[in-house]
Design a protein around this motif. Structure first.
Motif, short mmCIF file in Angstrom:
data_model
loop_
_atom_site.label_atom_id
_atom_site.label_comp_id
_atom_site.label_asym_id
_atom_site.label_seq_id
_atom_site.Cartn_x
_atom_site.Cartn_y
_atom_site.Cartn_z
N PRO A 31 30.82 113.92 35.15
CA PRO A 31 30.94 112.49 34.85
C PRO A 31 31.26 112.26 33.37
O PRO A 31 30.87 113.05 32.50
CB PRO A 31 29.55 111.94 35.20
N TYR A 32 31.98 111.21 33.13
CA TYR A 32 32.31 110.80 31.76
C TYR A 32 31.20 109.87 31.28
O TYR A 32 30.94 108.84 31.89
CB TYR A 32 33.67 110.09 31.75
N THR A 33 30.54 110.25 30.20
CA THR A 33 29.38 109.51 29.71
C THR A 33 29.61 109.00 28.29
O THR A 33 30.65 109.27 27.68
CB THR A 33 28.14 110.43 29.70
N LYS A 34 28.63 108.29 27.77
CA LYS A 34 28.69 107.84 26.37
C LYS A 34 28.78 109.04 25.43
O LYS A 34 29.46 108.98 24.40
CB LYS A 34 27.45 107.00 26.03
N GLU A 35 28.09 110.11 25.81
CA GLU A 35 28.16 111.33 25.02
C GLU A 35 29.57 111.92 25.05
O GLU A 35 30.08 112.39 24.04
CB GLU A 35 27.14 112.35 25.54
N SER A 36 30.21 111.86 26.22
CA SER A 36 31.60 112.32 26.34
C SER A 36 32.49 111.52 25.40
O SER A 36 33.30 112.09 24.66
CB SER A 36 32.09 112.16 27.79
N GLU A 37 32.35 110.21 25.46
CA GLU A 37 33.17 109.33 24.63
C GLU A 37 32.98 109.63 23.14
O GLU A 37 33.94 109.68 22.38
CB GLU A 37 32.82 107.88 24.92
N ARG A 38 31.72 109.85 22.75
CA ARG A 38 31.43 110.09 21.34
C ARG A 38 32.05 111.41 20.86
O ARG A 38 32.71 111.45 19.81
CB ARG A 38 29.91 110.14 21.12
N ILE A 39 31.86 112.46 21.65
CA ILE A 39 32.38 113.77 21.24
C ILE A 39 33.90 113.79 21.26
O ILE A 39 34.55 114.23 20.30
CB ILE A 39 31.81 114.88 22.14
N LEU A 40 34.49 113.31 22.36
CA LEU A 40 35.95 113.35 22.48
C LEU A 40 36.62 112.43 21.46
O LEU A 40 37.76 112.68 21.04
CB LEU A 40 36.36 112.98 23.90
N GLY A 41 35.90 111.38 21.06
CA GLY A 41 36.45 110.47 20.06
C GLY A 41 36.72 111.11 18.72
O GLY A 41 37.49 110.58 17.91
N GLN A 42 36.12 112.25 18.47
CA GLN A 42 36.37 112.98 17.22
C GLN A 42 37.74 113.64 17.23
O GLN A 42 38.27 113.97 16.16
CB GLN A 42 35.30 114.04 17.02
N TYR A 43 38.31 113.83 18.43
CA TYR A 43 39.57 114.57 18.53
C TYR A 43 40.69 113.79 19.20
O TYR A 43 41.86 114.16 19.07
CB TYR A 43 39.32 115.87 19.32
N LEU A 44 40.34 112.73 19.93
CA LEU A 44 41.35 111.93 20.62
C LEU A 44 41.50 110.57 19.96
O LEU A 44 40.51 109.89 19.69
CB LEU A 44 40.95 111.74 22.09
N ARG A 45 42.74 110.16 19.75
CA ARG A 45 42.99 108.83 19.19
C ARG A 45 42.68 107.75 20.22
O ARG A 45 42.06 106.74 19.93
CB ARG A 45 44.46 108.74 18.75
N LYS A 46 43.11 107.99 21.46
CA LYS A 46 42.83 107.08 22.57
C LYS A 46 42.32 107.90 23.76
O LYS A 46 42.75 109.03 23.97
CB LYS A 46 44.10 106.33 23.00
N GLN A 47 41.43 107.30 24.54
CA GLN A 47 40.90 107.96 25.73
C GLN A 47 41.13 107.06 26.95
O GLN A 47 40.69 105.91 26.96
CB GLN A 47 39.41 108.24 25.58
N THR A 48 41.81 107.59 27.95
CA THR A 48 41.99 106.89 29.22
C THR A 48 41.27 107.69 30.30
O THR A 48 41.62 108.85 30.56
CB THR A 48 43.48 106.75 29.59
N VAL A 49 40.25 107.08 30.91
CA VAL A 49 39.43 107.79 31.88
C VAL A 49 39.83 107.35 33.29
O VAL A 49 39.92 106.15 33.58
CB VAL A 49 37.94 107.50 31.64
N VAL A 50 40.08 108.33 34.16
CA VAL A 50 40.51 108.04 35.53
C VAL A 50 39.52 108.68 36.51
O VAL A 50 39.46 109.90 36.65
CB VAL A 50 41.91 108.60 35.80
N PRO A 51 38.71 107.87 37.20
CA PRO A 51 37.79 108.42 38.21
C PRO A 51 38.58 109.04 39.37
O PRO A 51 39.53 108.45 39.87
CB PRO A 51 36.98 107.21 38.67
#
Length: 388
Positions: A46-66
């Motif tokens: 699952p994509y969580t707040k922790e996922s968003e925080r960590i990936l935000g260090q390396y991704l300019r934009k994040q598009t999540v697709v369930p």
């Protein structure tokens, strides 16, 4: 430079070897280019707040697709009848197609698909009209299912697994052929791709692994351990092999064996005077450094064993099978191979009695990681691809 990065699951938080490999690739890409990500969210990851925080260090934009990747018997049957691969079909959807199409209205220099499953949806596009596609392959997926089929005792299950392998091999080769560049995770996989596809541009991109010089390995510990996620069948098989084939031997049964990793607490029934099921450990590096020699009799599966590489990076002495050491130069690495219970027992006895040998081979493994799996060496391959 702008890159569209597609991952078949959330790379963060890092909960298994696949996540680890993806994060290292993403870190490398982000040092060279601006990276936007399409992250597929699955029930296992699952994509969580922790996922968003960590990936935000390396991704300019994040598009999540369930994505609904749970195994569905009806879906499996339909794909079997149509001779399509069910494993790949679970990573395709009309919604994902339209999201990728929408993202591609932005101008990207490259699309990087982190695994075959991340690239599955692109087979519905005209690849000639897309930016150059790079597929980072974690395994030769059809080879995994070929091995599964060969090990299956049930005639009906073996027949089904062989059909899965055949359809997967056909689609896998088709997808790999359409990419501009392939990044293979091991020399064995690179050779397979050169021999079985039409690709000529296949580069070796190993997993980068951090060294931790601040962590002191306790070579005086003559105990043994196995560390790995226990919801992965090869790890379950490895632990059963250790407990039922080796630690029943009177010559070994007095030695301490620690079993740790995600979900390992479900195997507490193996606890005894000599076997300690630790469960999940918060700091795996600290655990490994003080637990002795890694014993990991991998009997199935495919690809690089990330936990093995992490142990080697610390300077931990390791005993595994040839399959467990896939992708690693055994002669240069210091890893010791054993293929039978008798061979494991012999090697375990040798390690248990000799702290000097444990240190010598552990330090050889650490030097190997420094030379072949450093972040800098992997960055060089990425730069070679993206910058020519």
């Amino acid at each position: 430079m702008k890159i569209l990065y597609i991952a078949p699951k959330s790379p963060a938080p890092v909960i298994d070897g696949g996540c680890f490999a993806m994060m290292e690739c993403l870190k490398g890409l982000s040092t060279i280019a601006e990276v936007d990500g399409i992250i597929l969210e699955t029930y296992k990851h699952p994509y969580t707040k922790e996922s968003e925080r960590i990936l935000g260090q390396y991704l300019r934009k994040q598009t999540v697709v369930p994505m609904k990747t749970e195994v569905n018997p009806a879906g499996a049957l339909v794909n079997f009848i149509r001779r399509r691969n069910y494993n790949l079909s679970r990573f395709k959807s009309d919604k994902l197609y339209h999201i990728i199409a929408e993202k591609l209205r932005e101008k990207y220099d490259y699309i990087v698909c982190d695994s075959l499953f991340a690239a599955a949806q692109l087979s519905h596009f005209d690849m000639q009209e897309l930016p150059p596609v790079i597929i980072r392959s974690h395994n030769v997926e059809s080879e995994i299912w070929k091995l599964h089929a060969s090990l299956e005792s049930s005639v009906m299950k073996r027949f089904y697994l062989r059909q899965l392998e055949k359809t997967l091999r056909k689609e896998e080769i088709d997808i790999l052929n359409k990419a501009a560049v392939l990044w293979a995770i091991s020399e064995e996989d690179r050779s397979w791709m050169l021999q079985n596809t039409q690709q000529k541009n296949v580069l070796l991109l190993p997993v980068s692994v951090d060294l931790h010089p601040e962590i002191q390995v306790h070579y005086d510990r003559n105990s043994f351990f196995h560390l790995g996620s226990m919801d992965w069948k090869p790890n379950q098989e490895a632990v059963q092999f250790l407990v039922k084939k080796i630690w029943v031997n009177p010559e070994v049964s007095s030695f301490k064996l620690f079993i740790a990793g995600s979900k390992s607490e479900h195997f507490k029934f193996y606890n005894s005077d000599s076997i300690d099921v630790v469960g999940w450990v918060k700091d795996s590096n600290a655990f490994m450094a003080q637990s002795g020699t890694l014993v990991t009799p991998i009997l199935s599966g495919s690809g690089i064993r990330i936990k093995l590489l992490e142990a080697m990076a610390l300077g931990i002495p390791c005993i595994t099978t040839a399959l467990g050491a896939a992708g690693i130069d055994v002669e240069k690495s210091g890893i010791q191979l054993a293929e039978s219970a008798e061979a494991f027992t012999e090697t375990i006895l040798k390690f248990h009695e000799n702290a000097g040998l444990r240190q010598e081979l552990g330090e050889k493994s650490r030097d190997y990681i420094l030379k072949y799996h450093s972040f800098e060496s992997c960055i060089a391959v990425i730069k070679e691809t993206l910058e020519g």
